[in-house]
Enzyme design. Structure first.
Site, PDB file in Angstrom:
ATOM      1  N   ASP A  90      18.355  17.128  60.549  1.00 47.45           N
ATOM      2  CA  ASP A  90      18.708  17.163  59.125  1.00 47.45           C
ATOM      3  C   ASP A  90      19.816  16.134  58.921  1.00 47.45           C
ATOM      4  OD1 ASP A  90      18.709  17.824  56.475  1.00 47.45           O
ATOM      5  OD2 ASP A  90      19.133  19.956  56.744  1.00 47.45           O
ATOM      6  N   ALA A 193      16.376  23.361  48.917  1.00 46.71           N
ATOM      7  CA  ALA A 193      17.277  24.143  48.064  1.00 46.71           C
ATOM      8  C   ALA A 193      16.731  25.524  47.711  1.00 46.71           C
ATOM      9  CB  ALA A 193      17.616  23.356  46.793  1.00 46.71           C
ATOM     10  N   CYS A 278      11.676  43.949  72.727  1.00 46.46           N
ATOM     11  CA  CYS A 278      12.027  42.673  73.356  1.00 46.46           C
ATOM     12  C   CYS A 278      12.883  42.954  74.596  1.00 46.46           C
ATOM     13  CB  CYS A 278      12.721  41.762  72.352  1.00 46.46           C
ATOM     14  SG  CYS A 278      14.486  42.081  72.121  1.00 46.46           S
TER      15      CYS A 278
HETATM   16  N1  GUN Z   1      18.728  22.918  54.545  1.00 47.87           N
HETATM   17  C1  GUN Z   1      18.557  23.940  53.680  1.00 47.87           C
HETATM   18  N2  GUN Z   1      18.197  23.482  52.448  1.00 47.87           N
HETATM   19  C2  GUN Z   1      18.149  22.130  52.548  1.00 47.87           C
HETATM   20  C3  GUN Z   1      17.812  21.100  51.607  1.00 47.87           C
HETATM   21  O1  GUN Z   1      17.506  21.331  50.425  1.00 47.87           O
HETATM   22  N3  GUN Z   1      17.845  19.814  52.090  1.00 47.87           N
HETATM   23  C4  GUN Z   1      18.196  19.525  53.389  1.00 47.87           C
HETATM   24  N4  GUN Z   1      18.194  18.256  53.775  1.00 47.87           N
HETATM   25  N5  GUN Z   1      18.489  20.487  54.282  1.00 47.87           N
HETATM   26  C5  GUN Z   1      18.477  21.762  53.872  1.00 47.87           C
HETATM   27 ZN    ZN Z   2      14.666  43.375  70.227  1.00 43.25          ZN
END
Ligand code: GUN
Ligand code: ZN
Length: 478
Positions: A90, A193, A278
């Protein structure tokens, strides 16, 4: 470039697929646990044992630390993490949303992700929160699209590109921009989002956002749900067509003493028994450490994905979604999607079994599809439609045709009694919802034929819809 995503099995809008990356393929639906190198509860090298085939980490956090940045640039991100499978990165968008500003341009962080050998890179999209004004959502999504376009030009390597779809809760924007983005040469389409919607249990709104994105996107594109990590919503999200999930929830929940299950969350301190088999929970000690709780959270998350994949193979994903959507917020979402997604019926694969799990089962696409099939039946003259053939035997000679009825489907000729769905369906005694749906199909069927119909019914079929039926058929209470 050949398609990196291959779909092998489908059910509802869910599918089992294979996404090829430079470090091997990911079988979808997949959960990519988020690892944060500054705050590590479970090491990336340990993640495979829980079922993780791929990981997610934040390139911006690595970039911001001179030590980590240098190490990533010299040895590569796989060696830095100690994980040789696919790694998605990310970009820092989340930090942007949290702090309002970050010290890097999208182009630089995309180039950084490429240079450290990320398998799937993400530009800095703008995560527009839910419920903001349309013009703000539009302005911000335009910036996101520019950055994605810029990233398609600077990528130019093996790295797959993620093209986040934003648009807040404006479904027109979600759909329109999903359509626009699916024409770019991106490889993965995250829906962005949505964390605020999930945190506030707005699963119906979340479902509408996912459906809008799916309507805009070509169906063969892999879809990622950013920040989704609770196993209780995986079945719903997969049924709506999400293929990839990433989340730090397993660790964040563990920090708060929260124990995940496929039907919801418990406070560990409130549990006298652990409802899970688990390795952690079956060890016998109910006092789990934070790390053990994180491990449990991973085990149940991956086990739920296995359950979902098997349900897809068995053509039972709707059944699973109905079983899982029992929390009122999820039930609301299930009812919302049943109303709103007419196209479910068009894509519904051929089935060989139908299990009625709840009143929501009556609204399944297979029930709507049944009446279309039925309408092909060639009928004229006098038709008896009976809920109890034993009681109507003596009068059958007065009719040209006798049809039986099964809720929630509607009328059927006796010769179809053994075939799907009439014969291959497990349904309890008719309830209000299943009779309502059978009546609806019955009325539609009679309207489409030029027949003189008599409906002979048992007491339990005494339903509001009889009033409507009485304008198309003669009613005969048995
Ligand atoms: N992680 C959680 N939501 C988002 C998002 O809207 N964009 C990005 N890039 N990472 C995220
Ligand atoms: Zn468990």
């Amino acid at each position: 470039m050949p398609d990196r995503f291959e779909i092998t099995h489908k059910d509802v809008f869910g599918r089992i697929g294979k996404l090829d990356t430079p470090h091997g393929h990911i079988e979808t639906p997949a959960l990519l646990p988020v690892v944060n190198l500054n705050l590590m509860l479970i090491a990336p090298s340990e993640m495979r044992q829980f079922g993780a085939e791929a990981l997610m980490t934040n390139a911006y956090i690595i970039y911001r630390s001179p030590r980590l940045r240098a190490a990533a640039l010299s040895a590569g991100i796989h060696s830095l993490l100690g994980f040789d499978g696919p790694i998605m990165t990310d970009s820092g968008s989340f930090q942007l949303a949290t702090y309002g500003d970050i010290e890097i341009h999208s182009e630089e962080i995309v180039a950084f992700q490429r240079d450290v050998g990320s398998d799937i890179g993400t530009p800095i999209d703008i995560p527009t929160p839910p419920d903001v004004a349309h013009d703000r959502a539009l302005r911000e999504i335009d910036v996101t699209v520019e950055r994605i376009q810029e990233a398609t030009r600077c990528c130019g390597t093996d790295m797959l590109l993620a093209a986040p779809i934003q648009g807040s809760t404006h479904l027109d924007l979600r759909e329109q921009y999903a359509g626009l983005l699916s024409k770019l040469s991106a490889d993965v389409y995250p829906i962005g989002a949505v964390v605020p919607l999930m945190e506030s249990y707005r699963y119906a709104d979340l479902s509408n956002v996912i459906m809008a994105c799916k309507t805009g996107l070509a169906l063969n594109k892999p879809v990622h749900l950013f920040g989704a990590g609770h196993p209780m919503m995986f079945a719903l999200a997969v049924a709506l067509g999400c293929d990839l999930f990433d989340s730090a929830a397993y660790a964040l929940y563990a920090r708060d003493g929260r124990y995940m299950t496929p039907s919801g969350t418990h406070k560990l301190k409130d549990l006298t028994y652990l409802p899970c088999a688990c390795p952690v929970c079956s060890s016998g000690d109910r006092k789990l450490t934070e790390r053990e709780l994180a491990e449990h959270n991973l085990w149940v998350s991956f086990s739920e994905l296995s359950t979902i994949k098997q349900a897809i193979l068995d053509g039972q994903l709707w059944e699973l979604v109905e079983r899982r959507c029992r929390h009122p917020a999820l039930l609301q979402a299930l009812r919302t999607i049943q109303e709103g997604f007419a196209s479910f019926e068009a894509i519904e694969p051929l089935k060989h079994s139908f299990i009625y799990t709840s009143t929501e089962s009556a609204a399944r696409p297979e029930v709507a599809r049944y009446v279309k099939k039925l309408n092909r039946l060639d009928l004229t003259g006098r038709v008896l439609i009976t809920t109890n053939r034993q009681k109507t035997r003596t009068m059958e000679h007065e009719f040209d045709t006798t049809l039986l009825v099964k809720a929630p489907f509607g009328p059927y000729p006796p010769e179809l009694a053994e075939t799907y769905p009439i014969g291959q369906s497990e349904v309890p005694d008719p309830d209000y919802a299943s009779i309502k749906s059978a009546m609806k199909n019955l009325i539609e069927f009679i309207k489409s034929k030029n027949v003189e119909a008599t409906f002979a019914y048992d007491e339990e079929w005494d339903h509001d819809a009889l009033a409507e039926l009485s304008s198309f058929a003669t009613l005969l209470r048995l």
